[in-house]
Design a protein around this motif. Structure first.
Motif, PDB file in Angstrom:
ATOM      1  N   THR A 304       1.029  -1.148   0.099  1.00 47.59           N
ATOM      2  CA  THR A 304      -0.293  -0.811   0.193  1.00 47.59           C
ATOM      3  C   THR A 304       1.035   1.904  -0.111  1.00 47.59           C
ATOM      4  O   THR A 304       0.301   2.533  -0.461  1.00 47.59           O
ATOM      5  CB  THR A 304      -1.123   0.151   1.110  1.00 47.59           C
ATOM      6  OG1 THR A 304      -2.372  -0.941   0.969  1.00 47.59           O
ATOM      7  CG2 THR A 304      -1.930   1.601   1.389  1.00 47.59           C
ATOM      8  N   MET A 308       0.733   3.461  -2.874  1.00 44.68           N
ATOM      9  CA  MET A 308       0.190   5.560  -2.096  1.00 44.68           C
ATOM     10  C   MET A 308       1.350   6.598  -2.757  1.00 44.68           C
ATOM     11  O   MET A 308       1.073   7.964  -2.862  1.00 44.68           O
ATOM     12  CB  MET A 308      -0.267   5.648  -0.991  1.00 44.68           C
ATOM     13  CG  MET A 308      -1.411   4.915  -0.621  1.00 44.68           C
ATOM     14  SD  MET A 308      -2.182   4.760   1.405  1.00 44.68           S
ATOM     15  CE  MET A 308      -2.596   6.644   1.293  1.00 44.68           C
ATOM     16  N   TYR A 315       1.929   9.287   0.280  1.00 45.66           N
ATOM     17  CA  TYR A 315       2.369   8.671   1.584  1.00 45.66           C
ATOM     18  C   TYR A 315       3.474   8.896   1.225  1.00 45.66           C
ATOM     19  O   TYR A 315       4.578   9.003   0.132  1.00 45.66           O
ATOM     20  CB  TYR A 315       2.108   7.074   2.034  1.00 45.66           C
ATOM     21  CG  TYR A 315       2.884   6.299   2.456  1.00 45.66           C
ATOM     22  CD1 TYR A 315       2.455   6.130   3.792  1.00 45.66           C
ATOM     23  CD2 TYR A 315       4.380   5.689   2.845  1.00 45.66           C
ATOM     24  CE1 TYR A 315       3.115   5.402   4.893  1.00 45.66           C
ATOM     25  CE2 TYR A 315       4.620   5.092   3.017  1.00 45.66           C
ATOM     26  CZ  TYR A 315       4.258   5.235   5.038  1.00 45.66           C
ATOM     27  OH  TYR A 315       5.049   4.889   5.791  1.00 45.66           O
ATOM     28  N   TYR A 345      -5.496   5.623  -8.544  1.00 43.06           N
ATOM     29  CA  TYR A 345      -5.401   4.620  -6.762  1.00 43.06           C
ATOM     30  C   TYR A 345      -6.900   4.375  -6.682  1.00 43.06           C
ATOM     31  O   TYR A 345      -7.696   4.875  -5.715  1.00 43.06           O
ATOM     32  CB  TYR A 345      -5.344   5.665  -6.336  1.00 43.06           C
ATOM     33  CG  TYR A 345      -4.186   4.203  -4.801  1.00 43.06           C
ATOM     34  CD1 TYR A 345      -4.381   3.079  -4.418  1.00 43.06           C
ATOM     35  CD2 TYR A 345      -4.902   5.076  -3.480  1.00 43.06           C
ATOM     36  CE1 TYR A 345      -3.821   2.781  -3.839  1.00 43.06           C
ATOM     37  CE2 TYR A 345      -4.873   4.483  -2.560  1.00 43.06           C
ATOM     38  CZ  TYR A 345      -3.726   3.008  -2.426  1.00 43.06           C
ATOM     39  OH  TYR A 345      -4.316   2.761  -1.409  1.00 43.06           O
ATOM     40  N   THR A 347      -7.964   2.745  -3.352  1.00 45.37           N
ATOM     41  CA  THR A 347      -7.780   2.366  -1.665  1.00 45.37           C
ATOM     42  C   THR A 347      -8.680   1.228  -1.174  1.00 45.37           C
ATOM     43  O   THR A 347      -9.321   1.102  -1.505  1.00 45.37           O
ATOM     44  CB  THR A 347      -8.162   3.748  -1.000  1.00 45.37           C
ATOM     45  OG1 THR A 347      -7.746   3.802   0.636  1.00 45.37           O
ATOM     46  CG2 THR A 347      -9.289   3.904  -0.724  1.00 45.37           C
ATOM     47  N   GLU A 348      -7.694   0.761  -0.469  1.00 47.58           N
ATOM     48  CA  GLU A 348      -8.367  -0.349   0.073  1.00 47.58           C
ATOM     49  C   GLU A 348      -9.263  -0.169   1.610  1.00 47.58           C
ATOM     50  O   GLU A 348      -9.623  -1.156   2.115  1.00 47.58           O
ATOM     51  CB  GLU A 348      -6.623  -1.372   0.869  1.00 47.58           C
ATOM     52  CG  GLU A 348      -5.956  -0.423   2.089  1.00 47.58           C
ATOM     53  CD  GLU A 348      -5.115  -1.491   3.017  1.00 47.58           C
ATOM     54  OE1 GLU A 348      -5.048  -2.527   2.699  1.00 47.58           O
ATOM     55  OE2 GLU A 348      -4.694  -0.522   3.604  1.00 47.58           O
ATOM     56  N   ASP A 349      -9.388   1.223   2.008  1.00 49.10           N
ATOM     57  CA  ASP A 349      -9.976   1.336   3.189  1.00 49.10           C
ATOM     58  C   ASP A 349     -11.153   2.486   2.669  1.00 49.10           C
ATOM     59  O   ASP A 349     -11.098   4.070   1.923  1.00 49.10           O
ATOM     60  CB  ASP A 349      -9.157   1.925   3.885  1.00 49.10           C
ATOM     61  CG  ASP A 349     -10.198   2.426   5.318  1.00 49.10           C
ATOM     62  OD1 ASP A 349     -11.958   2.903   5.060  1.00 49.10           O
ATOM     63  OD2 ASP A 349      -9.333   3.067   6.126  1.00 49.10           O
ATOM     64  N   ARG A 350     -12.508   1.805   1.539  1.00 50.96           N
ATOM     65  CA  ARG A 350     -12.938   2.259   0.687  1.00 50.96           C
ATOM     66  C   ARG A 350     -13.785   3.266   1.492  1.00 50.96           C
ATOM     67  O   ARG A 350     -14.519   4.312   1.329  1.00 50.96           O
ATOM     68  CB  ARG A 350     -14.158   1.126  -0.189  1.00 50.96           C
ATOM     69  CG  ARG A 350     -14.896   0.126   0.764  1.00 50.96           C
ATOM     70  CD  ARG A 350     -15.811  -0.212  -0.445  1.00 50.96           C
ATOM     71  NE  ARG A 350     -16.072  -1.454   1.044  1.00 50.96           N
ATOM     72  CZ  ARG A 350     -15.674  -2.729   0.775  1.00 50.96           C
ATOM     73  NH1 ARG A 350     -14.430  -2.916  -0.393  1.00 50.96           N
ATOM     74  NH2 ARG A 350     -16.130  -3.513   1.532  1.00 50.96           N
ATOM     75  N   TYR A 353     -11.433   6.710   3.026  1.00 49.19           N
ATOM     76  CA  TYR A 353     -10.937   7.401   1.623  1.00 49.19           C
ATOM     77  C   TYR A 353     -11.422   7.549   0.426  1.00 49.19           C
ATOM     78  O   TYR A 353     -11.078   8.091  -0.475  1.00 49.19           O
ATOM     79  CB  TYR A 353      -8.683   7.133   2.169  1.00 49.19           C
ATOM     80  CG  TYR A 353      -8.625   7.133   3.109  1.00 49.19           C
ATOM     81  CD1 TYR A 353      -8.588   7.968   3.666  1.00 49.19           C
ATOM     82  CD2 TYR A 353      -8.430   5.439   3.716  1.00 49.19           C
ATOM     83  CE1 TYR A 353      -8.140   7.737   4.962  1.00 49.19           C
ATOM     84  CE2 TYR A 353      -7.541   6.029   4.662  1.00 49.19           C
ATOM     85  CZ  TYR A 353      -7.270   7.223   5.336  1.00 49.19           C
ATOM     86  OH  TYR A 353      -6.741   6.830   7.343  1.00 49.19           O
ATOM     87  N   GLY A 354     -12.362   5.900   0.229  1.00 51.27           N
ATOM     88  CA  GLY A 354     -12.512   6.164  -1.441  1.00 51.27           C
ATOM     89  C   GLY A 354     -13.939   6.922  -0.975  1.00 51.27           C
ATOM     90  O   GLY A 354     -14.817   7.117  -2.699  1.00 51.27           O
ATOM     91  N   ASP A 433      -6.146  -1.428  -4.763  1.00 54.89           N
ATOM     92  CA  ASP A 433      -5.446  -2.024  -3.356  1.00 54.89           C
ATOM     93  C   ASP A 433      -6.576  -2.646  -2.802  1.00 54.89           C
ATOM     94  O   ASP A 433      -7.647  -2.515  -2.768  1.00 54.89           O
ATOM     95  CB  ASP A 433      -5.342  -1.291  -2.075  1.00 54.89           C
ATOM     96  CG  ASP A 433      -3.982  -1.280  -1.699  1.00 54.89           C
ATOM     97  OD1 ASP A 433      -4.499  -2.160  -1.372  1.00 54.89           O
ATOM     98  OD2 ASP A 433      -3.082   0.106  -1.366  1.00 54.89           O
TER      99      ASP A 433
END
Length: 509
Positions: A304, A308, A315, A345, A347-350, A353-354, A433
Motif C-alpha cells: 500500500t 500511495m 504517502y 488509485y 484505496t483498500e479502505d473505501r 478514503y474512497g 488496492d
C-alpha cells in the motif's frame, strides 16, 4: 428447555424504499458456532443489528426469543445485560485509552462512583490471558495491531459475561496468522460453552469453524445447513448464496498485452514520521497495456505504501526514483496531478478514503471528474445525473436510485461506486488496492469482470491483494514484496501459492 439459545421468527425490517429483511428465521443452538452467509446486501448485518438492539424493538416486526424468553430490546445495553454481545467490523475501541480502560468502558469496576483501578487491572490481565493477548493492561489501543485489537474486543465481550457472541467479518482486516489465531480462539470459547454467530465472506473459515450455516439471499432465509449432516463445502455454500453453481471463481480473459505503459525504476520512500526508516527500498517494476499485474505480500510488506507514494506522493517522505509513462519520464507532483496524468488509485479502505458516505451515489461517482462536468466552475447537473445513472446500470449497483446515500449500500455496491468514480476519470493506469476486501463471492466475480474489461480496453491494471487465489486467478504477472523490497517476479503459468509464499517470507540477505 429448548436446545436453542436463540430463535428469531419472522423478522421483517424496512428502510425507506428498501425491504432489507423479509420474514427471516434464524435458530442458534446452545454452544455452537453458527455462520451467517450471503452476498453483500443479503441482510446479514441488518439482522444482527435487530438482534443486538441497534435497531430497537418497534422498528421491525417479528419475535426474538433468547433462552425461550421473548425479548424486546430498545438498545444495545439491554441485549448486553442478557449476554448478547456484537463485535462490529469497524472496532468500537478508543485509540488513546488503554486496553483496560477500553475493556471496562461503560462497565467500570467501581464503588461509590470511584473506579477501583487495582481490580480493573487484575481482571483485565485474566481476560487477556483467556483470549491469548499478552500485553500490559496499560498499553494504549493505538500501540497494538488490528489482530490484537480484535482480541481486546473479545476480552471486552467476556467482561460482560457473554453468552452469545456475534462477530461481523472478524478477519476482514487480519493477516493469515492473526485470522488463524482468532478462529482457534472461537473454537476455544465454544468449549467454554459460549455460543457464536459469525458473519464472514471467507468461506474456508466458515468451513473450518462452523457447526451450522444459515444462508440469506435478498433479505430472505434460504436454508440452514448442518455441516456434518449435509456434508457442506465451499461450492455448496456458494450455490445457496448466489442461487446457482458458480463453476468458475474467475471469469476467463484472453490477454492482449501491448507495450509498456508504466515503468517505475529505483523507487525509494521513507516513513512520513520516522524519516530515517526506509519503507520502500529500491523497487522497480513495469506494467504493459492490457496487462493485469499483481503485487503479493504479507501485511507490512509495503504494498500500500508503494501504491500511495506513486499516487502523487499521498504517502511518505524523501520519495525518489524515476517513473516513465509510455516511454517518457513523468513526475506526479500531487494527487490531482497524478489524476490529470492518467493515474487512478482505488484505496483498500473505501469507507474512510474512497467514498463520502453521507453523500449520494451521484456525487460520489462525479467527485474526481468535476472539471469535465463543469463550465466556468458550475457543474452541469443534468449531465451528472445521466452519467451516474449510466454507471449505476452498467456496473449493476443495487440501490433505490442514484440519490441513495452511499453509506447505506452494501460493501460490494460501495466498491462498484468507487470503481465508477475512477473509470469516469478515464485513467490509463489503475492501481486497485484490495479491490474485493469484505465482498461476497458473487460481487467479487462482477468486480473481476470489470477488471478484465479495463484490461481489454488497453489500460494497465495493478492489483494488490492479500488473497493468493485472487492474485493467481486474475493476474498475468506477479511481483512479490517483503520488507519494502521486490523479492521476486513470477509469470502466471509458473505461479503457485507455495512459490509466492516462499518469496513473501524471503528475508534480507
Amino acid at each position: 428447555m429448548s436446545q436453542y439459545i436463540l430463535e428469531m421468527r419472522g423478522i421483517t425490517k424496512t428502510f425507506p424504499g428498501v425491504k432489507a429483511l423479509e420474514d427471516v428465521n434464524l435458530k442458534v443452538k446452545e454452544g455452537e458456532i453458527h455462520a451467517l452467509c450471503g452476498e453483500n446486501g443479503a441482510g446479514k448485518s441488518t439482522l444482527m443489528k435487530v438482534l443486538s438492539g441497534v435497531y430497537a424493538h418497534g422498528s421491525y416486526t417479528g419475535d426474538i426469543l433468547f433462552k425461550d424468553k421473548v425479548c424486546e430490546f430498545r438498545n444495545i445495553k439491554e441485549s448486553e445485560e442478557l449476554g448478547i454481545v456484537i463485535i462490529h467490523q469497524e472496532l468500537a475501541l478508543i485509540p488513546y485509552l488503554s486496553i483496560a480502560e477500553n475493556i471496562f468502558l461503560g462497565n467500570e469496576r467501581s464503588r461509590g462512583g470511584i473506579i477501583n483501578w487495582h481490580e480493573t487491572t487484575l481482571r483485565t490481565r485474566e481476560l487477556l490471558q483467556r483470549v491469548g493477548l499478552y500485553e500490559s493492561p496499560n498499553t494504549l489501543i493505538k500501540d497494538i495491531g488490528v489482530g490484537k485489537q480484535q482480541l481486546a474486543e473479545i476480552a471486552k465481550a467476556l467482561a460482560k459475561r457473554v453468552k452469545l457472541l456475534i462477530l461481523d467479518e472478524p478477519t476482514a482486516a487480519l493477516n493469515e496468522d492473526d485470522s488463524a489465531n482468532l478462529l482457534t480462539l472461537m473454537l476455544e470459547l465454544k468449549k467454554q460453552g459460549i455460543s457464536c454467530i459469525i458473519i464472514s465472506h471467507k468461506l474456508n473459515e466458515i468451513e473450518r469453524v462452523a457447526d451450522s450455516i444459515t444462508i440469506l439471499r435478498d433479505g430472505k432465509t434460504i436454508e440452514t445447513l448442518d455441516k456434518k449432516r449435509d456434508g457442506v463445502d465451499e461450492d455448496r455454500i456458494i450455490k445457496g448464496m448466489v442461487g446457482r453453481d458458480l463453476t468458475q471463481r474467475f471469469p476467463e480473459r484472453e490477454s492482449n498485452i501491448g507495450e509498456t505503459i508504466l515503468d517505475v525504476q529505483n523507487w525509494n520512500v521513507y516513513h512520513p514520521q520516522r524519516e530515517s526508516q526506509k519503507v520502500i527500498d529500491n523497487v522497480s517494476f513495469h506494467i504493459r497495456k492490457g496487462e493485469v499485474v499483481g503485487i503479493a505480500g504479507l501485511m507490512g510488506a509495503g504494498r500500500t505504501e508503494l501504491a500511495m507514494s506513486l499516487f502523487g506522493g499521498a504517502y511518505g517522505k524523501k520519495i525518489s526514483g524515476t517513473v516513465f509513462k509510455n516511454g517518457k519520464e513523468i513526475k506526479f507532483k500531487s494527487v490531482s496531478d497524478a489524476i490529470n496524468k492518467g493515474l487512478a488509485y482505488v484505496t483498500e479502505d473505501r469507507k474512510h478514503y474512497g467514498l463520502v458516505l453521507i453523500d449520494d451515489i451521484k456525487r460520489n461517482i462525479s467527485l474526481t471528474s468535476l472539471p469535465k462536468l463543469s463550465k466556468r466552475g458550475v457543474v452541469n447537473q443534468n449531465r451528472e445525473v445521466i452519467i451516474a445513472e449510466d454507471f449505476r446500470k452498467k456496473m449493476n449497483i443495487k440501490s433505490s436510485g442514484i440519490h441513495q446515500k452511499t453509506g447505506n449500500l452494501s460493501g460490494g455496491n460501495q466498491q462498484k461506486v468507487v470503481l465508477s468514480k475512477w473509470i469516469l476519470s478515464e485513467p490509463d493506469i489503475l492501481i486497485l488496492d484490495e479491490p474485493t476486501r469484505g465482498i461476497d463471492v458473487g460481487a467479487k466475480y462482477e468486480i473481476y469482470t470489470i477488471i478484465n474489461q479495463l484490461a481489454a480496453e488497453g489500460k494497465g491494471v495493478l492489483v494488490i491483494s492479500s488473497e493468493l487465489p485472487e492474485i493467481l486467478g486474475m493476474c498475468d504477472r506477479i511481483y512479490v514484496m517483503n520488507e519494502g523490497r521486490i523479492t521476486g517476479e513470477v509469470d502466471r503459468e509458473e505461479a503457485t501459492q507455495e512459490k509466492l509464499m516462499k518469496l513473501m517470507t524471503k528475508s534480507r540477505g
